[in-house]
Design a protein around this motif. Structure first.
Motif, PDB file in Angstrom:
ATOM      1  N   LEU A  59       3.896  10.888 -26.877  1.00  0.00           N
ATOM      2  CA  LEU A  59       3.866  11.784 -25.715  1.00  0.00           C
ATOM      3  C   LEU A  59       4.763  12.996 -25.996  1.00  0.00           C
ATOM      4  O   LEU A  59       5.771  12.875 -26.703  1.00  0.00           O
ATOM      5  CB  LEU A  59       4.387  11.045 -24.478  1.00  0.00           C
ATOM      6  CG  LEU A  59       3.580   9.826 -24.019  1.00  0.00           C
ATOM      7  CD1 LEU A  59       4.365   9.028 -22.971  1.00  0.00           C
ATOM      8  CD2 LEU A  59       2.234  10.262 -23.430  1.00  0.00           C
ATOM      9  N   SER A  60       4.415  14.143 -25.410  1.00  0.00           N
ATOM     10  CA  SER A  60       5.279  15.319 -25.544  1.00  0.00           C
ATOM     11  C   SER A  60       6.519  15.121 -24.673  1.00  0.00           C
ATOM     12  O   SER A  60       6.529  14.253 -23.789  1.00  0.00           O
ATOM     13  CB  SER A  60       4.530  16.569 -25.097  1.00  0.00           C
ATOM     14  OG  SER A  60       4.331  16.493 -23.691  1.00  0.00           O
ATOM     15  N   ASP A  61       7.550  15.967 -24.893  1.00  0.00           N
ATOM     16  CA  ASP A  61       8.761  15.873 -24.066  1.00  0.00           C
ATOM     17  C   ASP A  61       8.420  16.026 -22.585  1.00  0.00           C
ATOM     18  O   ASP A  61       8.952  15.319 -21.731  1.00  0.00           O
ATOM     19  CB  ASP A  61       9.754  16.980 -24.453  1.00  0.00           C
ATOM     20  CG  ASP A  61      10.498  16.615 -25.725  1.00  0.00           C
ATOM     21  OD1 ASP A  61      10.172  15.547 -26.302  1.00  0.00           O
ATOM     22  OD2 ASP A  61      11.380  17.385 -26.141  1.00  0.00           O
ATOM     23  N   ILE A  62       7.503  16.964 -22.310  1.00  0.00           N
ATOM     24  CA  ILE A  62       7.153  17.201 -20.896  1.00  0.00           C
ATOM     25  C   ILE A  62       6.457  15.971 -20.323  1.00  0.00           C
ATOM     26  O   ILE A  62       6.734  15.554 -19.197  1.00  0.00           O
ATOM     27  CB  ILE A  62       6.248  18.451 -20.758  1.00  0.00           C
ATOM     28  CG1 ILE A  62       7.076  19.678 -21.119  1.00  0.00           C
ATOM     29  CG2 ILE A  62       5.660  18.579 -19.361  1.00  0.00           C
ATOM     30  CD1 ILE A  62       6.322  20.974 -21.101  1.00  0.00           C
ATOM     31  N   GLU A  63       5.588  15.345 -21.123  1.00  0.00           N
ATOM     32  CA  GLU A  63       4.900  14.148 -20.617  1.00  0.00           C
ATOM     33  C   GLU A  63       5.885  13.000 -20.379  1.00  0.00           C
ATOM     34  O   GLU A  63       5.752  12.252 -19.417  1.00  0.00           O
ATOM     35  CB  GLU A  63       3.808  13.712 -21.596  1.00  0.00           C
ATOM     36  CG  GLU A  63       2.578  14.602 -21.518  1.00  0.00           C
ATOM     37  CD  GLU A  63       1.579  14.332 -22.642  1.00  0.00           C
ATOM     38  OE1 GLU A  63       0.393  14.541 -22.422  1.00  0.00           O
ATOM     39  OE2 GLU A  63       2.004  13.927 -23.755  1.00  0.00           O
TER      40      GLU A  63
END
Ligand code: HEM
Length: 471
Positions: free
Chosen positions: A259-263
């Motif tokens: 997952l991305s940091d934002i996710e």
């Protein structure tokens, strides 16, 4: 039928359904004040009701076969509608609850393994510690002291989430985080008429303006926690096996992508947003219902005393606490913490004679479904016995949807049921709660379904041998 079904059951309060529909202005006011007041008698009697209103064409569905078609068989033709996203996204971002299409599919595939029975089971000790902490605090109060049980249930569920998401603790004052979350839900939880009419996001909503400082505080705290944990993992140091580490390590089983940091951040916020107030409400309503039904309360106390004895609560006790669990199941039937689900049809659909045109809205409201006269015997009565193993098979899977169904079924259902049974059993073995004399209880919908004005209850300690295990 068992003898317990024959004792006079309690008739819990709920707004009387309307006989006449509301005009537009009164409808908008009711939606803002308490959407439960908009339901009509016909909704609790008819399987399908279609109408044109402020939200366009809307079909309210209470037919289990049609619900199954919409949520499971033809789920790909239904997306979460814009109104729901407008209400939830300012707080939850594009996390698992609000994402759609490929973005949702990828997140769901990646995050689902975090909530397997093995992982949920590993959170058992954290849940017990949080429950023990609550009853220890209550034991320091003299008998007869009044507490707001709804507030204390919010505290205990937040405590569980903090212990399961960030085992190493929140660097800032943990009560401040709790206050920010509560303020955030109070101000965002009301449906704004601007959202109903689809005004663009840049038009300011009072609720969102009020929630802004709490959202900012919330985000800064979560960002700091994620950064600290990433550093730990990068250095290869041992990290706690909590939900934060699991999210940072999670990989899509098909592509291996993380997952991305934002996710990661939006899903931490999503777990808190979707998980704390819902479970708190399930517990508050259980405590309230037990306080009004001496027979049910004694039965829970007897069960808990017999199953737990004097030792600590352990994982193998859960399957034996059948009546305690039935009380939780019945509480979320009468007062479903998520009382309303809605979808928008992508293409025209037809289910037997029912036509659902593209872009029209479909409403599946557990609050109505769970009290529907065609689906339940004496739906407005509190009868936990319905959910005992020997009676449970009589309940249609699609007539009881506290956690939804189909691909978008609640990912945290077994987490929250495990937590609710642990907390309720820990309270029942140690403390009795009685509603403050003269306090009137009214359910109010603020995204979740909660008792209006909290739940003032008097504490009485049970026998000292029932003290929590981790003194
Ligand atoms: C009594 C407690 C809870 C209730 C009644 C509840 C209810 C629901 C319902 C009805 C849905 C489906 C909504 C829809 O289809 O439109 C849902 C989805 C969801 N819930 Fe829960 N929930 C509870 C606890 C939790 C907990 C503890 C967590 C996480 C720690 C959680 C996380 C989620 C997430 C992430 C989704 C979205 C799943 C998806 O769309 O893929 N919930 N919940």
């Amino acid at each position: 039928m068992s003898d317990t079904l024959e004792a006079p059951p309690f008739h819990p309060p709920h707004p009387k359904p309307r006989t006449e529909p509301l005009g537009m202005v009164a409808f908008l006011r009711a939606v803002r004040e308490n959407p439960l007041n908009t339901w009509m008698e016909a909704h609790f009697e008819e399987p399908i009701i279609t109408g044109e209103g402020a939200l366009g064409r809307m079909t309210v569905v209470n037919d289990p076969a049609v619900i199954r078609h919409i949520l499971v068989d033809n789920a790909a033709n239904y997306r979460k509608d814009d109104l729901q996203i407008r209400i939830l996204a300012p707080g939850l971002g594009r996390g698992l609850v609000t994402a759609e299409g490929d973005e949702w599919r990828l997140q769901r595939r990646t995050i689902a393994p975090l909530f397997t029975p093995r992982h949920v089971g590993s959170f058992f000790p954290a849940m017990v510690e949080a429950a023990d902490r609550l009853v220890r605090r209550w034991r320091r109060r003299p008998d007869g002291r009044v507490v707001d049980a709804a507030l204390d249930m919010t505290r205990v569920t937040l405590d569980v989430l903090e212990r399961t998401i960030f085992t190493q603790g929140v660097p800032k004052d943990p009560d401040a985080l709790g206050r920010a979350i509560t303020r955030y839900f109070n101000s965002l939880g009301r449906v704004d008429p601007l959202d109903i009419f689809g005004f663009p996001d840049w038009v300011p909503r009072i609720g969102r303006l009020r929630a802004r400082p709490s959202i900012r505080f919330f985000e800064e705290t979560v960002n700091a926690l994620i950064d600290a944990r990433k550093e730990l993992l990068t250095r290869g140091e041992p990290a706690p096996r909590d939900l934060l580490t699991l999210l940072l390590e999670a990989a899509d089983p098909e592509t291996g992508k993380g997952l991305s940091d934002i996710e990661v951040r939006t899903n931490i916020v999503t777990f808190i947003g979707a998980g704390h107030e819902t479970t708190a409400n399930a517990l508050s309503w259980s405590l309230y219902l037990l306080s009004q039904d001496e027979r049910a309360r004694s039965r829970v106390e007897r069960e808990v005393d017999e199953v737990l004895g004097e030792g600590p609560i352990e994982p193998h006790h859960l399957e034996k606490l059948v009546y305690t669990r039935a009380v939780v199941d019945e509480a979320v039937r009468l007062y479903p913490p998520a009382p309303y689900m809605s979808r928008s049809a992508i293409q025209d659909d037809r289910i037997r004679e029912l036509e659902i045109p593209a872009d029209s809205m479909v409403v599946i409201a557990p609050y109505v479904l769970h009290r529907h006269k065609k689906l339940w015997d004496q739906p407005d009565l509190f009868r936990p016995e319905r959910f005992l193993p020997e009676n449970r098979s009589r309940i249609d899977r699609f007539a009881y949807l506290p956690f939804g169904a189909g691909p978008r079924v609640c990912i945290g259902a077994s987490f929250s049921l495990q937590e609710a049974v642990i907390v309720l059993a820990t309270i029942a073995r140690s403390t009795r709660l009685d509603l403050l004399e003269g306090h009137e209880v009214t359910p109010v919908q603020r995204i979740t379904l909660r008792p209006r004005g909290g739940l003032p209850m008097r504490l009485t300690q049970r026998a000292p041998k029932m003290a929590p295990a981790t003194a």
